[in-house]
Design a protein around this motif. Structure first.
Motif, PDB file in Angstrom:
ATOM      1  N   PRO A   1     -19.875 -39.572 -11.655  1.00 31.99           N
ATOM      2  CA  PRO A   1     -19.633 -40.970 -11.286  1.00 31.99           C
ATOM      3  C   PRO A   1     -18.244 -41.479 -11.656  1.00 31.99           C
ATOM      4  O   PRO A   1     -17.641 -42.236 -10.883  1.00 31.99           O
ATOM      5  N   ALA A   2     -17.718 -41.052 -12.792  1.00 33.44           N
ATOM      6  CA  ALA A   2     -16.407 -41.553 -13.218  1.00 33.44           C
ATOM      7  C   ALA A   2     -15.324 -41.104 -12.236  1.00 33.44           C
ATOM      8  O   ALA A   2     -14.396 -41.861 -11.934  1.00 33.44           O
ATOM      9  N   LEU A   3     -15.450 -39.889 -11.760  1.00 32.74           N
ATOM     10  CA  LEU A   3     -14.472 -39.384 -10.792  1.00 32.74           C
ATOM     11  C   LEU A   3     -14.643 -40.080  -9.449  1.00 32.74           C
ATOM     12  O   LEU A   3     -13.679 -40.456  -8.795  1.00 32.74           O
ATOM     13  N   ARG A   4     -15.928 -40.261  -9.067  1.00 35.69           N
ATOM     14  CA  ARG A   4     -16.182 -40.923  -7.788  1.00 35.69           C
ATOM     15  C   ARG A   4     -15.660 -42.354  -7.799  1.00 35.69           C
ATOM     16  O   ARG A   4     -15.152 -42.844  -6.796  1.00 35.69           O
ATOM     17  N   ALA A   5     -15.781 -43.023  -8.937  1.00 36.43           N
ATOM     18  CA  ALA A   5     -15.293 -44.404  -9.056  1.00 36.43           C
ATOM     19  C   ALA A   5     -13.795 -44.444  -8.795  1.00 36.43           C
ATOM     20  O   ALA A   5     -13.290 -45.349  -8.126  1.00 36.43           O
ATOM     21  N   GLN A   6     -13.089 -43.445  -9.312  1.00 39.40           N
ATOM     22  CA  GLN A   6     -11.641 -43.400  -9.092  1.00 39.40           C
ATOM     23  C   GLN A   6     -11.315 -43.134  -7.620  1.00 39.40           C
ATOM     24  O   GLN A   6     -10.394 -43.731  -7.056  1.00 39.40           O
ATOM     25  N   MET A   7     -12.080 -42.248  -7.005  1.00 36.47           N
ATOM     26  CA  MET A   7     -11.879 -41.950  -5.583  1.00 36.47           C
ATOM     27  C   MET A   7     -12.110 -43.208  -4.746  1.00 36.47           C
ATOM     28  O   MET A   7     -11.367 -43.494  -3.808  1.00 36.47           O
ATOM     29  N   ASP A   8     -13.166 -43.960  -5.091  1.00 39.25           N
ATOM     30  CA  ASP A   8     -13.469 -45.201  -4.372  1.00 39.25           C
ATOM     31  C   ASP A   8     -12.349 -46.213  -4.547  1.00 39.25           C
ATOM     32  O   ASP A   8     -11.908 -46.855  -3.596  1.00 39.25           O
ATOM     33  N   ALA A   9     -11.887 -46.354  -5.796  1.00 33.78           N
ATOM     34  CA  ALA A   9     -10.849 -47.330  -6.099  1.00 33.78           C
ATOM     35  C   ALA A   9      -9.568 -47.011  -5.337  1.00 33.78           C
ATOM     36  O   ALA A   9      -8.794 -47.897  -5.001  1.00 33.78           O
ATOM     37  N   ASP A  10      -9.362 -45.753  -5.080  1.00 33.28           N
ATOM     38  CA  ASP A  10      -8.158 -45.277  -4.398  1.00 33.28           C
ATOM     39  C   ASP A  10      -8.349 -45.261  -2.877  1.00 33.28           C
ATOM     40  O   ASP A  10      -7.459 -44.866  -2.136  1.00 33.28           O
ATOM     41  N   ASN A  11      -9.545 -45.676  -2.428  1.00 37.09           N
ATOM     42  CA  ASN A  11      -9.870 -45.653  -0.993  1.00 37.09           C
ATOM     43  C   ASN A  11      -9.721 -44.270  -0.372  1.00 37.09           C
ATOM     44  O   ASN A  11      -9.282 -44.133   0.778  1.00 37.09           O
ATOM     45  N   LEU A  12     -10.060 -43.264  -1.133  1.00 32.08           N
ATOM     46  CA  LEU A  12     -10.033 -41.909  -0.576  1.00 32.08           C
ATOM     47  C   LEU A  12     -11.071 -41.817   0.541  1.00 32.08           C
ATOM     48  O   LEU A  12     -12.236 -42.155   0.349  1.00 32.08           O
ATOM     49  N   LEU A  13     -10.633 -41.375   1.692  1.00 32.25           N
ATOM     50  CA  LEU A  13     -11.532 -41.228   2.832  1.00 32.25           C
ATOM     51  C   LEU A  13     -12.069 -39.807   2.897  1.00 32.25           C
ATOM     52  O   LEU A  13     -11.327 -38.856   2.676  1.00 32.25           O
ATOM     53  N   ILE A  14     -13.346 -39.703   3.187  1.00 29.39           N
ATOM     54  CA  ILE A  14     -13.914 -38.390   3.477  1.00 29.39           C
ATOM     55  C   ILE A  14     -14.292 -38.411   4.949  1.00 29.39           C
ATOM     56  O   ILE A  14     -15.152 -39.206   5.341  1.00 29.39           O
ATOM     57  N   THR A  15     -13.645 -37.630   5.745  1.00 26.28           N
ATOM     58  CA  THR A  15     -13.957 -37.649   7.165  1.00 26.28           C
ATOM     59  C   THR A  15     -14.438 -36.287   7.628  1.00 26.28           C
ATOM     60  O   THR A  15     -14.038 -35.252   7.089  1.00 26.28           O
ATOM     61  N   ILE A  16     -15.326 -36.333   8.609  1.00 29.79           N
ATOM     62  CA  ILE A  16     -15.845 -35.098   9.190  1.00 29.79           C
ATOM     63  C   ILE A  16     -15.284 -34.980  10.601  1.00 29.79           C
ATOM     64  O   ILE A  16     -15.409 -35.893  11.410  1.00 29.79           O
ATOM     65  N   GLN A  17     -14.630 -33.871  10.838  1.00 33.00           N
ATOM     66  CA  GLN A  17     -14.138 -33.574  12.184  1.00 33.00           C
ATOM     67  C   GLN A  17     -14.916 -32.384  12.703  1.00 33.00           C
ATOM     68  O   GLN A  17     -15.201 -31.450  11.960  1.00 33.00           O
ATOM     69  N   GLN A  18     -15.234 -32.415  13.973  1.00 34.14           N
ATOM     70  CA  GLN A  18     -15.935 -31.270  14.552  1.00 34.14           C
ATOM     71  C   GLN A  18     -15.035 -30.035  14.516  1.00 34.14           C
ATOM     72  O   GLN A  18     -15.452 -28.960  14.137  1.00 34.14           O
ATOM     73  N   ASP A  19     -13.795 -30.227  14.908  1.00 36.46           N
ATOM     74  CA  ASP A  19     -12.868 -29.109  15.017  1.00 36.46           C
ATOM     75  C   ASP A  19     -11.483 -29.538  14.567  1.00 36.46           C
ATOM     76  O   ASP A  19     -11.209 -30.729  14.451  1.00 36.46           O
ATOM     77  N   ALA A  20     -10.629 -28.559  14.354  1.00 36.02           N
ATOM     78  CA  ALA A  20      -9.238 -28.854  14.035  1.00 36.02           C
ATOM     79  C   ALA A  20      -8.570 -29.493  15.248  1.00 36.02           C
ATOM     80  O   ALA A  20      -8.836 -29.111  16.388  1.00 36.02           O
ATOM     81  N   THR A  21      -7.728 -30.475  15.020  1.00 31.95           N
ATOM     82  CA  THR A  21      -6.961 -31.091  16.104  1.00 31.95           C
ATOM     83  C   THR A  21      -5.719 -30.242  16.376  1.00 31.95           C
ATOM     84  O   THR A  21      -5.416 -29.309  15.624  1.00 31.95           O
ATOM     85  N   GLU A  22      -4.998 -30.596  17.425  1.00 32.00           N
ATOM     86  CA  GLU A  22      -3.762 -29.873  17.723  1.00 32.00           C
ATOM     87  C   GLU A  22      -2.769 -30.003  16.577  1.00 32.00           C
ATOM     88  O   GLU A  22      -2.092 -29.047  16.217  1.00 32.00           O
ATOM     89  N   ASP A  23      -2.704 -31.207  15.999  1.00 35.02           N
ATOM     90  CA  ASP A  23      -1.836 -31.432  14.843  1.00 35.02           C
ATOM     91  C   ASP A  23      -2.223 -30.523  13.687  1.00 35.02           C
ATOM     92  O   ASP A  23      -1.369 -29.947  13.015  1.00 35.02           O
ATOM     93  N   ASP A  24      -3.545 -30.442  13.454  1.00 41.20           N
ATOM     94  CA  ASP A  24      -4.034 -29.590  12.369  1.00 41.20           C
ATOM     95  C   ASP A  24      -3.571 -28.148  12.585  1.00 41.20           C
ATOM     96  O   ASP A  24      -3.047 -27.502  11.679  1.00 41.20           O
TER      97      ASP A  24
END
Ligand SMILES: [Zn+2]
Length: 123
Positions: free
Chosen positions: A23-46
């Protein structure tokens, strides 16, 4: 032999993996607005940035982004189809998601691959 799940199911598995983070680590991630995103596939940029089929996810920090100087938010991207590709069973898929989330969170907290014990297929 890839093991496939629906996008909803994958999201649930990723959410479970996040809940395993202290929880302490997650609180820091939340405070920092760290996004966790799921992509189906790599984009061209990726792919241009060297993300190939063996990469299951990656961490993109605002300061070290190779894509844009104007700054994306810090984010962890999970590549669903890549993870599925390296999983034969649901159990393996869950393990891969957990490993990938923990690995990328470790990067977020500044660890490099010398600090992270298992590097396996991750980026
Ligand atoms: Zn890595």
């Amino acid at each position: 032999m890839a093991y496939h799940v629906s996008a909803d199911e994958f999201e649930r598995i990723a959410a479970e993996a996040l809940e395993s983070i202290p929880p302490a680590l997650r609180a820091q991630m939340d405070a920092d607005n760290l996004l966790i995103t799921i992509q189906q596939d790599a984009t061209e940029d990726d792919r241009g940035g060297g993300i190939d089929q063996r990469v299951l996810g990656y961490f993109q920090g605002s300061s070290e982004s190779t894509f844009s100087a104007t700054g994306y938010p810090k984010r962890i991207v999970l590549l669903q189809h890549h993870i599925e590709r390296w999983s034969r069973t649901r159990e393996e898929l869950v393990d891969q998601v957990h490993d990938t989330v923990l690995h990328e969170v470790a990067h977020y907290f500044g660890m490099n691959h010398n600090d992270i014990e298992q590097t396996r297929l991750h980026h």
